[in-house]
Scaffold this active site. Structure first.
Site, PDB file in Angstrom:
ATOM      1  N   SER A  17       0.867  -1.172   0.000  1.00 37.97           N
ATOM      2  CA  SER A  17       0.000   0.000   0.000  1.00 37.97           C
ATOM      3  C   SER A  17       0.907   1.226   0.000  1.00 37.97           C
ATOM      4  O   SER A  17       1.897   1.229  -0.737  1.00 37.97           O
ATOM      5  CB  SER A  17      -0.929  -0.083   1.215  1.00 37.97           C
ATOM      6  OG  SER A  17      -1.841   0.974   1.226  1.00 37.97           O
TER       7      SER A  17
ATOM      8  N   ASP B 299      -3.782  -4.836   6.347  1.00 41.07           N
ATOM      9  CA  ASP B 299      -4.183  -5.761   5.301  1.00 41.07           C
ATOM     10  C   ASP B 299      -2.962  -6.529   4.794  1.00 41.07           C
ATOM     11  O   ASP B 299      -1.913  -5.936   4.551  1.00 41.07           O
ATOM     12  CB  ASP B 299      -4.826  -4.967   4.150  1.00 41.07           C
ATOM     13  CG  ASP B 299      -5.477  -5.869   3.119  1.00 41.07           C
ATOM     14  OD1 ASP B 299      -5.960  -6.957   3.497  1.00 41.07           O
ATOM     15  OD2 ASP B 299      -5.514  -5.479   1.939  1.00 41.07           O
TER      16      ASP B 299
ATOM     17  N   HIS C 137      -3.103  -1.460  -3.045  1.00 41.35           N
ATOM     18  CA  HIS C 137      -4.237  -0.580  -2.732  1.00 41.35           C
ATOM     19  C   HIS C 137      -4.130   0.614  -3.670  1.00 41.35           C
ATOM     20  O   HIS C 137      -3.070   1.202  -3.806  1.00 41.35           O
ATOM     21  CB  HIS C 137      -4.161  -0.105  -1.282  1.00 41.35           C
ATOM     22  CG  HIS C 137      -4.396  -1.212  -0.305  1.00 41.35           C
ATOM     23  ND1 HIS C 137      -4.120  -1.095   1.025  1.00 41.35           N
ATOM     24  CD2 HIS C 137      -4.884  -2.472  -0.469  1.00 41.35           C
ATOM     25  CE1 HIS C 137      -4.441  -2.219   1.651  1.00 41.35           C
ATOM     26  NE2 HIS C 137      -4.888  -3.077   0.752  1.00 41.35           N
TER      27      HIS C 137
END
Lengths: 274, 202
Positions: free
Chosen positions: B19, B139, B46
């Protein structure tokens, strides 16, 4: 903590639902189906698979909950604006030549994309000579579609999508807001017919010039995808169009040879002459 | 049109999740992955829904292997870098093909790294290599642990080298991965782990 759902348990559940209720999830994409059922177990707090199984087999009303969870109902108005722009500029001029335009929106979920289509047709002055058959496996989602009532909070995004799709009107003229919800203009709904239809088991019910089925096939395995493409092929007039989701394709299907993708990267295919 | 039987199944599937702060790492790693690796490379980043093509274009300009968008039910092929599309979860079917899913976000993310890693762990088992990079969200940690538990190989970017260390730290708090490495070490490690035996002897 999530309870582990084994592949055998998933098979058992699929068999139960098929035998007891006639819904066949056997050819749904396995990975996604597994996630949906595991999520159902978490959200509805089942402590074991046996408990879930008992509930499904003994409580008919719980089936609709299962279907609601399995059929992913995430959708938005003018999702992938360029798709709608392509419909407007490339497909509608062809449809305009027909005296009556028949459109099948298969797997319409809660109807956001059906309203998008109706708005486009209205702006192209084609709505009055069109009929949109909007179908879904999920009666709960269809009742939302029928009511045409959506959260006001979504409208900003939908309005941006609408503009990105080439919409030139004031998007807020298509609904009336009340508190935190909006109701879609009933003038849009008069040419829409809603019905339940299961792509896994039901057959063709009419002939269309345009079939829209977006982000539904991703939940099916290739066997079921091929079945659905044959169903669509049987339901589509020669020179008709099929519109799919942005990551979906007709290319793995055995009907592919009779179709050609339209110019650009939008997922719209045109059938050859019958 | 690609016929299924012509496709050579890669011996490994490398899954890279990241991310905030991970793009600069990818730009170090991807140029060094060559056709020597007998693996498909799958990137789960992401990303913003609207920035779709820009990321692919940037990665393609730097990578030596071809970069390809994923379409539903594509089979991952050796020597190709795939990017998970914005706004879909990326899963794997039992036959190894990609499957997309636009259901609710997980860890505020779609695609979610956990979702892809967990699915890859189940389907590829010991053939999976999971790599977790910089990011401001937990995540990917659980998913990487799943890969570990299914016998796959796990790699975490060393948090001290991460622009945002929350994501790699979350993984390290959960379990000890097989490798914790600096950005410059990732590509050589992947090449070593995923090369053909014959190629390695060359």
């Amino acid at each position: 903590m999530q309870i582990e759902l084994t592949e055998d348990q998933l098979d058992t559940l699929i068999d139960d639902v098929q035998r007891q209720y006639g819904y066949d999830f056997g050819d749904y994409a396995r990975a996604s189906l597994h996630r949906r059922i595991a999520r159902l177990m978490t959200v509805d707090r089942f402590v074991s698979f046996a408990e879930l199984r008992y509930r499904i087999n003994s409580d008919k009303d719980y089936l609709s909950r299962l279907i609601d969870m399995v059929s992913v109902n995430v959708t938005e108005m003018f999702r992938d604006p360029s798709f709608y722009a392509a419909l407007r500029t490339q497909i509608f001029p062809v449809l305009a030549t027909y005296p009556l335009i028949r459109i099948w929106h298969a797997g319409c979920a809660s109807g956001e994309e059906v309203y998008s289509m109706a708005i486009l047709l209205k702006e192209s002055k084609l709505l009055d000579k069109s009929i949109i058959y909007a179908t879904d496996i999920n009666p709960t989602a269809l009742s939302v579609a029928r009511a045409g009532i959506y959260p006001l909070a979504q409208m900003q995004k939908y309005s941006e999508n609408y503009v990105a799709a080439g919409g030139a009107e004031d998007f807020s003229s298509y609904y009336t807001a009340q508190y935190d919800m909006v109701k879609m203009d009933t003038a849009l709904t008069k040419r829409i017919v809603y019905a339940t239809h299961n792509l896994a088991t039901d057959s063709s019910f009419n002939e269309f010039q345009l079939i829209i089925c977006r982000n539904v096939l991703i939940y099916f395995n290739q066997t079921l995808q091929d079945r659905v493409f044959h169903l669509f092929d049987d339901s589509l007039e020669g020179l008709g169009f099929i519109g799919l989701g942005s990551k979906e394709s007709i290319r793995f299907s055995t009907v592919e040879a009779s179709y050609q993708q339209i110019a650009g990267k939008d997922k719209i295919w045109r059938k050859g002459k019958k | 049109m690609a016929q299924r039987q012509e496709i050579e199944a890669p011996s490994k599937v490398i899954l890279i999740g990241g991310s905030a702060g991970s793009l600069s790492v990818l730009l170090v790693v991807l140029p060094l992955l060559s056709e020597r690796i007998n693996a498909a490379v799958v990137l789960v980043m992401h990303r913003h829904t609207r920035s779709e093509d820009l990321l692919e274009a940037l990665l393609a300009s730097r990578a030596s292997l071809p970069v390809r968008d994923i379409e539903d039910k594509d089979q991952p092929q050796r020597g190709i870098i795939y990017t998970a599309p914005a706004d879909y979860h990326l899963l794997f079917e039992p036959d190894g093909s990609f499957a997309l899913d636009s259901s609710e976000k997980v860890n505020y993310s779609r695609p979610s790294i956990d979702v892809t890693f967990e699915s890859a762990a189940r389907v590829f088992g010991t053939r999976a290599i999971g790599v977790l990079l910089s990011g401001a969200n937990a995540d990917g940690a659980e998913g990487l642990y799943e890969i570990e538990q299914h016998g796959g190989i796990t790699i975490v970017q060393h948090p001290e080298t991460a622009e945002v260390d929350y994501m790699p730290r979350s993984a390290l708090q959960l379990f000890p991965p097989a490798y914790t490495v600096r950005p410059g070490e990732i590509a050589p490690l992947l090449v070593r782990l995923a090369s053909d035996i014959s190629a390695a002897r060359d």
